[in-house]
Design a protein around this motif. Structure first.
Motif, mmCIF file in Angstrom:
data_model
loop_
_atom_site.group_PDB
_atom_site.id
_atom_site.type_symbol
_atom_site.label_atom_id
_atom_site.label_comp_id
_atom_site.label_asym_id
_atom_site.label_seq_id
_atom_site.Cartn_x
_atom_site.Cartn_y
_atom_site.Cartn_z
ATOM 1 N N LEU A 51 26.591 36.312 -30.250
ATOM 2 C CA LEU A 51 25.305 35.482 -30.112
ATOM 3 C C LEU A 51 24.833 34.844 -31.367
ATOM 4 O O LEU A 51 24.211 35.830 -32.191
ATOM 5 C CB LEU A 51 24.495 36.030 -28.959
ATOM 6 C CG LEU A 51 22.959 35.109 -29.130
ATOM 7 C CD1 LEU A 51 23.481 33.756 -28.513
ATOM 8 C CD2 LEU A 51 22.123 35.989 -28.085
ATOM 9 N N TYR A 52 24.706 33.534 -31.759
ATOM 10 C CA TYR A 52 24.063 33.032 -33.032
ATOM 11 C C TYR A 52 22.770 32.566 -32.586
ATOM 12 O O TYR A 52 22.669 31.362 -32.076
ATOM 13 C CB TYR A 52 25.090 31.896 -33.443
ATOM 14 C CG TYR A 52 26.430 32.386 -33.830
ATOM 15 C CD1 TYR A 52 27.477 32.476 -32.959
ATOM 16 C CD2 TYR A 52 26.645 33.148 -35.301
ATOM 17 C CE1 TYR A 52 28.624 33.074 -33.081
ATOM 18 C CE2 TYR A 52 28.100 33.442 -35.300
ATOM 19 C CZ TYR A 52 28.996 33.596 -34.586
ATOM 20 O OH TYR A 52 30.371 33.832 -34.679
ATOM 21 N N THR A 53 21.809 33.353 -32.901
ATOM 22 C CA THR A 53 20.508 32.960 -32.417
ATOM 23 C C THR A 53 20.056 31.601 -32.826
ATOM 24 O O THR A 53 18.989 31.248 -32.406
ATOM 25 C CB THR A 53 19.442 34.289 -32.469
ATOM 26 O OG1 THR A 53 19.576 34.387 -34.060
ATOM 27 C CG2 THR A 53 19.875 35.288 -31.971
ATOM 28 N N GLY A 54 20.353 31.464 -34.183
ATOM 29 C CA GLY A 54 19.945 30.157 -34.800
ATOM 30 C C GLY A 54 20.247 28.890 -33.794
ATOM 31 O O GLY A 54 19.800 27.886 -33.842
ATOM 32 N N THR A 55 21.519 28.934 -33.280
ATOM 33 C CA THR A 55 21.988 27.632 -32.672
ATOM 34 C C THR A 55 22.151 28.071 -31.020
ATOM 35 O O THR A 55 22.240 27.368 -30.192
ATOM 36 C CB THR A 55 23.437 27.287 -33.219
ATOM 37 O OG1 THR A 55 24.414 28.485 -32.926
ATOM 38 C CG2 THR A 55 23.243 26.933 -34.637
ATOM 39 N N GLY A 56 21.981 29.351 -30.756
ATOM 40 C CA GLY A 56 22.329 29.613 -29.488
ATOM 41 C C GLY A 56 23.616 29.740 -28.957
ATOM 42 O O GLY A 56 24.100 29.931 -27.850
ATOM 43 N N TYR A 57 24.540 29.413 -29.894
ATOM 44 C CA TYR A 57 26.116 29.336 -29.670
ATOM 45 C C TYR A 57 26.717 30.776 -29.256
ATOM 46 O O TYR A 57 26.291 31.787 -29.864
ATOM 47 C CB TYR A 57 26.961 29.029 -30.847
ATOM 48 C CG TYR A 57 28.315 28.732 -30.695
ATOM 49 C CD1 TYR A 57 29.153 29.865 -31.278
ATOM 50 C CD2 TYR A 57 28.969 27.817 -29.915
ATOM 51 C CE1 TYR A 57 30.462 29.942 -30.994
ATOM 52 C CE2 TYR A 57 30.358 28.086 -29.809
ATOM 53 C CZ TYR A 57 31.054 28.960 -30.408
ATOM 54 O OH TYR A 57 32.529 28.899 -30.104
ATOM 55 N N LYS A 58 27.321 30.859 -28.284
ATOM 56 C CA LYS A 58 28.070 32.433 -27.845
ATOM 57 C C LYS A 58 29.124 32.082 -27.999
ATOM 58 O O LYS A 58 30.267 31.014 -27.399
ATOM 59 C CB LYS A 58 27.678 32.492 -26.483
ATOM 60 C CG LYS A 58 26.121 32.685 -26.220
ATOM 61 C CD LYS A 58 25.503 33.087 -25.015
ATOM 62 C CE LYS A 58 24.171 33.349 -24.776
ATOM 63 N NZ LYS A 58 23.794 33.728 -23.456
ATOM 64 N N TYR A 59 30.057 33.294 -28.481
ATOM 65 C CA TYR A 59 31.431 33.320 -28.252
ATOM 66 C C TYR A 59 31.954 34.487 -27.425
ATOM 67 O O TYR A 59 31.210 35.822 -27.565
ATOM 68 C CB TYR A 59 31.950 33.668 -29.867
ATOM 69 C CG TYR A 59 33.384 34.118 -29.700
ATOM 70 C CD1 TYR A 59 33.797 35.730 -29.722
ATOM 71 C CD2 TYR A 59 34.556 33.472 -29.863
ATOM 72 C CE1 TYR A 59 34.851 36.244 -29.755
ATOM 73 C CE2 TYR A 59 35.697 33.782 -29.900
ATOM 74 C CZ TYR A 59 36.013 35.464 -29.773
ATOM 75 O OH TYR A 59 37.490 35.887 -29.641
ATOM 76 N N TYR A 60 32.810 34.418 -26.563
ATOM 77 C CA TYR A 60 33.352 35.379 -25.951
ATOM 78 C C TYR A 60 34.930 35.659 -26.296
ATOM 79 O O TYR A 60 35.759 34.405 -26.109
ATOM 80 C CB TYR A 60 33.175 35.266 -24.540
ATOM 81 C CG TYR A 60 31.770 35.316 -24.215
ATOM 82 C CD1 TYR A 60 31.139 34.112 -23.992
ATOM 83 C CD2 TYR A 60 31.066 36.418 -23.946
ATOM 84 C CE1 TYR A 60 29.813 34.117 -23.543
ATOM 85 C CE2 TYR A 60 29.722 36.537 -23.688
ATOM 86 C CZ TYR A 60 29.310 35.364 -23.401
ATOM 87 O OH TYR A 60 27.747 35.225 -23.151
ATOM 88 N N THR A 61 35.505 36.753 -26.397
ATOM 89 C CA THR A 61 36.952 36.900 -26.374
ATOM 90 C C THR A 61 37.537 36.505 -25.119
ATOM 91 O O THR A 61 36.782 36.585 -24.030
ATOM 92 C CB THR A 61 37.206 38.328 -26.665
ATOM 93 O OG1 THR A 61 38.764 38.397 -26.943
ATOM 94 C CG2 THR A 61 37.020 39.067 -25.594
ATOM 95 N N ASP A 62 38.684 35.907 -25.061
ATOM 96 C CA ASP A 62 39.430 35.544 -23.553
ATOM 97 C C ASP A 62 39.325 36.303 -22.503
ATOM 98 O O ASP A 62 38.832 36.132 -21.619
ATOM 99 C CB ASP A 62 40.923 35.144 -23.868
ATOM 100 C CG ASP A 62 40.988 33.776 -24.816
ATOM 101 O OD1 ASP A 62 42.034 33.798 -25.386
ATOM 102 O OD2 ASP A 62 39.909 33.137 -24.936
ATOM 103 N N SER A 63 39.266 37.691 -22.836
ATOM 104 C CA SER A 63 39.336 38.735 -21.724
ATOM 105 C C SER A 63 37.847 38.916 -21.149
ATOM 106 O O SER A 63 37.599 39.327 -19.959
ATOM 107 C CB SER A 63 39.818 39.953 -22.174
ATOM 108 O OG SER A 63 39.006 40.571 -22.990
ATOM 109 N N ALA A 64 36.687 38.407 -22.045
ATOM 110 C CA ALA A 64 35.583 38.799 -21.738
ATOM 111 C C ALA A 64 34.865 37.434 -20.844
ATOM 112 O O ALA A 64 33.904 37.474 -20.252
ATOM 113 C CB ALA A 64 34.632 39.079 -22.616
ATOM 114 N N LYS A 65 35.595 36.240 -21.133
ATOM 115 C CA LYS A 65 35.102 35.032 -20.601
ATOM 116 C C LYS A 65 34.894 35.089 -19.036
ATOM 117 O O LYS A 65 35.706 35.413 -18.443
ATOM 118 C CB LYS A 65 35.771 33.793 -20.960
ATOM 119 C CG LYS A 65 35.860 33.646 -22.447
ATOM 120 C CD LYS A 65 36.684 32.379 -22.670
ATOM 121 C CE LYS A 65 36.692 32.192 -24.267
ATOM 122 N NZ LYS A 65 37.766 31.027 -24.790
ATOM 123 N N GLY A 66 33.854 34.657 -18.606
ATOM 124 C CA GLY A 66 33.385 34.569 -17.081
ATOM 125 C C GLY A 66 33.085 35.866 -16.481
ATOM 126 O O GLY A 66 32.589 36.067 -15.377
#
Length: 130
Positions: A51-66
């Motif tokens: 989680l990039y708190t400055g922009t709110g952008y979130k990344y998830y590895t494929d296995s974690a998405k959803g």
């Protein structure tokens, strides 16, 4: 002195849910990069969510998405990883990490790099049984 203390790990069965917490002290998580990494037995550490708190952008590895959600509470200076519909392959030791250099991955869709995170927790074990 910066400290990150994880909690919430445990042993569960496939399909169950778990929330990991990471309480920070000596460092404000309100304007930095937050990440959860996982290290499974005999495997390299991998970035699960960021989680990039400055922009709110979130990344998830494929296995974690959803299934996983990373979040934070500025008032509590705590970050979280909500994990739903757990799978056996989610088993591993989970580490929270914070750092500003991680911002270079913001919005790229690329997984976080361990070297970009300055402070780390001690890890909490999650074991998911079939």
């Amino acid at each position: 002195q910066v400290q990150l203390v994880e909690s919430g790990g445990g042993s569960l069965q496939v399909g169950e849910s778990l929330r990991l917490s990471c309480a920070a002290s000596g460092y404000s998580i309100g304007s930095t990069c937050l990440a959860w990494f996982r290290q499974a037995p005999d495997q390299e550490r991998e970035g699960v969510a960021t989680l990039y708190t400055g922009t709110g952008y979130k990344y998830y590895t494929d296995s974690a998405k959803g299934r996983f959600t990373i979040s934070h509470d500025n008032a509590k200076n705590t970050m979280y990883l909500q994990m739903n519909r757990l799978k056996h392959e989610d088993t591993g030791r989970y580490y929270c990490a914070v750092g500003k250099i991680g911002a270079r991955q913001d919005g790229t869709g690329e997984p976080p790099l361990s070297a970009d995170y300055q402070y780390w927790g001690q890890g909490t074990q999650v074991t998911v049984s079939e």
